[in-house]
Design an enzyme around this catalytic site. Sequence first.
Site, PDB file in Angstrom:
ATOM      1  N   ARG A  69      38.643   4.370  33.899  1.00 31.28           N
ATOM      2  CA  ARG A  69      38.034   4.341  32.565  1.00 31.28           C
ATOM      3  C   ARG A  69      36.528   4.612  32.592  1.00 31.28           C
ATOM      4  O   ARG A  69      35.755   4.035  31.827  1.00 31.28           O
ATOM      5  CB  ARG A  69      38.308   2.987  31.879  1.00 31.28           C
TER       6      ARG A  69
ATOM      7  N   GLU B 230      36.198  -2.076  27.107  1.00 30.18           N
ATOM      8  CA  GLU B 230      36.631  -0.682  27.098  1.00 30.18           C
ATOM      9  C   GLU B 230      36.130  -0.002  25.820  1.00 30.18           C
ATOM     10  O   GLU B 230      35.791   1.168  25.823  1.00 30.18           O
ATOM     11  CB  GLU B 230      38.156  -0.577  27.188  1.00 30.18           C
TER      12      GLU B 230
ATOM     13  N   SER C 108      42.631  -0.555  23.114  1.00 29.09           N
ATOM     14  CA  SER C 108      42.429  -1.605  24.123  1.00 29.09           C
ATOM     15  C   SER C 108      40.974  -2.069  24.098  1.00 29.09           C
ATOM     16  O   SER C 108      40.058  -1.263  24.203  1.00 29.09           O
ATOM     17  CB  SER C 108      42.783  -1.082  25.514  1.00 29.09           C
TER      18      SER C 108
END
Length: 321
Positions: free
Chosen positions: A181, A300, A230
């Site tokens: 990520r 995130e 998320s």
Amino acid sequence: MSSDQNLIEQLGDRLSGLRGRLTPNVGMDTVTWFRAGGPADALFQPQDEEDLAAFLRAVPEEIPVLVVGVGSNLLVRDGGIRGFVVRLSAKGFGTAEAISPTQIRAGAAIPDKRLAAVALEAGIGGFHFYHGIPGALGGALRMNAGANGVETRERVVEVRALDRQGSVHILTNADMGYSYRHSEASKDLIFTSAILDGYAEDVDVIRTKMDEVQHHRETVQPIREKTGGSTFKNPEGTSAWKEIDKVGCRGLTIGGAQMSTMHCNFMINTGTATGYDLESLGETVRSRVLENSGIRLEWEIKRLGDFERGKVIEPFLGARA
């Protein structure tokens, strides 16, 4: 310059000749999927890469320029964003085409779901996971978006970008410096397009995989809510939702913000949430997980902009561990 001039008026003739749309004082609550957050000083929507380059050359470097995509994983603070927000137009940056039996050239503004559809039409496998990601390619390139066991870094051949001076850069997969990520590409670069590589696959097989992705999303994620996807990255060796559930934060509410009862790593705006409510909730969750397990959950969702005066939120609410 008059203090009551907006940013576009202050720059005056420097912006003449641009073909894109310039708008002052844009409420970011109209842009983000959370439907919360303060205003940006100005918004620019360039018509194409040449127009974007001209804009970057025209705006003095001391004025911040921030690019946003469709606003799906973006939390804007209530004090708003100083300088320019850039949103790439669908017409100039939102198309994709197969350029070989396994490769696709795609603009950074193409929705991930549309990219998956283009790959399906071309019989190119490896892109089905994008069917379940509620964003655009630019954000996927920046954060190495992934789902269903596949990540963007597995597909990237090269990325085209402009720097703050409007110069073109071509970055290889290695140049992007991908990890979970995250990418190491300079924050000053604005991605405009990419060449992506998959593999030949039967269209019916691809369609089945996309249907499975869609079914998974509909059954475990609150996709019809005002959410940012998320909230936290998965820590090594565990899942963010498991750690959140352990400390009783499923359904936790602060103001108009709530950790979803359906998937507790999804934060939702129940209707009246401010940026302050949402970030307060996120940091409350982080502090409780830290206290319980010593795990420092990482956001995130991207948080941008200024806090309102007197409403600064400390990471982990100032907790130490």
